[in-house]
Design a protein around this motif. Structure first.
Motif, short mmCIF file in Angstrom:
data_model
loop_
_atom_site.label_atom_id
_atom_site.label_comp_id
_atom_site.label_asym_id
_atom_site.label_seq_id
_atom_site.Cartn_x
_atom_site.Cartn_y
_atom_site.Cartn_z
N TYR A 1 36.79 36.62 40.92
CA TYR A 1 35.96 37.47 40.06
C TYR A 1 36.23 37.16 38.59
O TYR A 1 37.38 37.00 38.16
CB TYR A 1 36.24 38.94 40.34
CG TYR A 1 35.56 39.88 39.37
CD1 TYR A 1 34.20 40.14 39.49
CD2 TYR A 1 36.27 40.47 38.33
CE1 TYR A 1 33.56 41.00 38.61
CE2 TYR A 1 35.64 41.32 37.45
CZ TYR A 1 34.28 41.58 37.58
OH TYR A 1 33.66 42.41 36.70
N THR A 2 35.19 37.06 37.82
CA THR A 2 35.27 36.86 36.38
C THR A 2 34.56 38.01 35.69
O THR A 2 33.37 38.25 35.91
CB THR A 2 34.62 35.52 35.97
OG1 THR A 2 35.26 34.45 36.69
CG2 THR A 2 34.77 35.28 34.48
N SER A 3 35.29 38.73 34.88
CA SER A 3 34.71 39.89 34.22
C SER A 3 33.73 39.45 33.14
O SER A 3 33.92 38.41 32.50
CB SER A 3 35.81 40.74 33.59
OG SER A 3 36.51 40.00 32.62
#
Length: 436
Positions: free
Chosen positions: A100-102
């Protein structure tokens, strides 16, 4: 083919008349300790072994309009002379939390233009108690409330053989509850606190109201308020909570509360009141949570117990530790007030909310009684909150496993020395408040 290191050094010797040869050469050799860098600088045989390669500068990608760059993308392997291809970022059609990449902060759903200042369990405010009093709009009264201390003067409110049993509780925490030479601070602080609470609970047969309480730990608190133009929040876990089915009686009545309007809050200009608080711009605006569901049968916070050694990675100084007690005691009272009266500011509460706190490092105790009278905290005028702070109260002087001997004289004997019974009376008075 290559000259030996000794020949190179002899050749370079006439060029360095200030350095003796070979006596001073040992000092500049690779084993010469402090002069190792000089040896590398002056007598390096090979520059590739001693010199540091300069960092490579990244090449600038040049794009010429109208020309298509020839890459080895179709060949699917590296080919000299062809440019490295640039592929688009691969997006998964499913959610994988491992990758996951914010999104950027301005694109987050909870991003706000106005910052919020957060007080949590590791906050160390510079001004300590004065800063906490200003943030909570509170009038500080030094000492212990006399009306609470009078509760333990009656014989029916005392524990049989009280002093002896308290001393045994201290000895159990400091000497007996370990197989090592001495227990560490984190262990004996927690053991002493639980032993004292167990002693106080022995009064339940004569005081049935003590059975309407419950201990809770690792609960998450959240409270929001405005002070001036700034928005503040206090959230996160804190100490051991002693909650009750019944609210804690207020210490002062309406007359004393109305007199707080004339009190002037102490400022610490030019230091900002928000110093050392965490400044965030991604947050929920109305965070008000007592840490328990609405159906919890013990909704009223009675006393919070704090340990200085609860978090070994965050050691607060005594002044900052007392500020932490004030802020989380205020946070529990404010969260409860928002549940009862709503989140809109009220100049005067119909019934003040009282929450107590006890902090200790295993020998020295801090006692706090906080009374929330208003939730209108934006300005400095009007009704103020009240708090009584009795700081640095010693329960005993020494607890030595071995005697302290100096110049063949025993300065401090082994065992417990200098026990002070007045400290436990204050501890018992806060425990019995609301049950007598």
């Amino acid at each position: 083919m290559f000259p030996s290191p000794a020949q190179c050094l002899k050749t370079a010797a006439p060029l360095l008349p200030q350095i003796g040869f070979p006596k001073d050469l040992r000092r500049l050799s690779a084993h010469g300790g402090a002069s190792r860098l000089q040896a590398r600088r002056h007598f390096g045989v090979s520059s590739c072994l001693t010199a540091k390669a300069p960092p490579r500068k990244p090449r600038d990608k040049v794009e010429i309009p109208g020309l298509e760059m020839v890459t080895y993308a179709e060949r699917m392997h590296y080919i000299p002379g062809l440019a490295k291809p640039t592929f688009p970022r691969w997006e998964r059609d499913y959610k994988d939390p491992r990758f996951y990449t914010s999104p950027p902060r301005p694109q987050m759903a909870l991003h706000k233009e106005k910052p919020c200042y957060v007080y949590h369990q590791r906050t160390s405010p510079l001004e300590g108690v004065r800063q906490a009093a200003w943030l909570t709009k509170t009038k500080l009264i030094t000492g212990f409330p006399s009306q609470l201390l009078s509760l333990v003067e009656k014989p029916e409110n005392q524990i049989p053989d009280q002093d002896e049993r308290v001393q045994n509780a201290i000895k159990h925490a400091r000497f007996w509850d370990t197989t090592e030479l001495r227990p560490n601070k984190e262990k004996y602080c927690n053991t002493l606190l639980l032993n004292l609470l167990h002693l106080c609970a022995t009064l339940q047969p004569t005081h049935p109201a003590l059975g309407r309480r419950m201990l809770a730990e690792n609960y998450i608190l959240g409270a929001t308020w405005k002070r001036g133009e700034d928005l503040f929040q206090i959230r996160g876990p804190n100490g051991l909570l002693h909650s009750s089915m019944d609210p804690v009686p207020e210490v002062f009545g309406e007359k004393e509360v109305s007199e707080t309007a004339d009190n002037v809050l102490e400022t610490f200009h030019p230091v900002s009141p928000t110093i050392d608080l965490q400044k965030v711009d991604v947050y929920k605006e109305n965070v008000n949570c007592t840490g328990f569901k609405g159906s919890y049968p013990y909704p009223h916070a009675h006393t919070l117990y704090f340990l200085e050694s609860a978090d070994p990675r965050c050691n607060l100084r005594p002044e900052q530790f007392r500020a932490k007690m004030i802020m989380f005691t205020f946070g529990n009272a404010l969260a409860r007030a928002h549940k009862l009266y709503g989140t809109q500011p009220r100049q005067v509460l119909d019934r003040p909310i009282t929450v107590q706190a006890v902090g200790t490092n295993g020998r020295i105790f801090q006692f706090l009684v906080f009374q929330l009278n208003t939730t209108d905290l934006s300005g400095d005028d009007g009704i103020k909150n009240l708090m009584w702070l009795d700081e640095d109260v010693e329960m005993y002087d020494f607890a030595k496993v071995r005697p302290y001997i100096k110049k063949k004289q025993v300065k401090v004997p082994a065992g417990l020395a200098g026990y002070k019974p007045e400290t436990f009376k204050k501890f018992l008075a806060l425990y019995l408040h609301g049950a007598v």
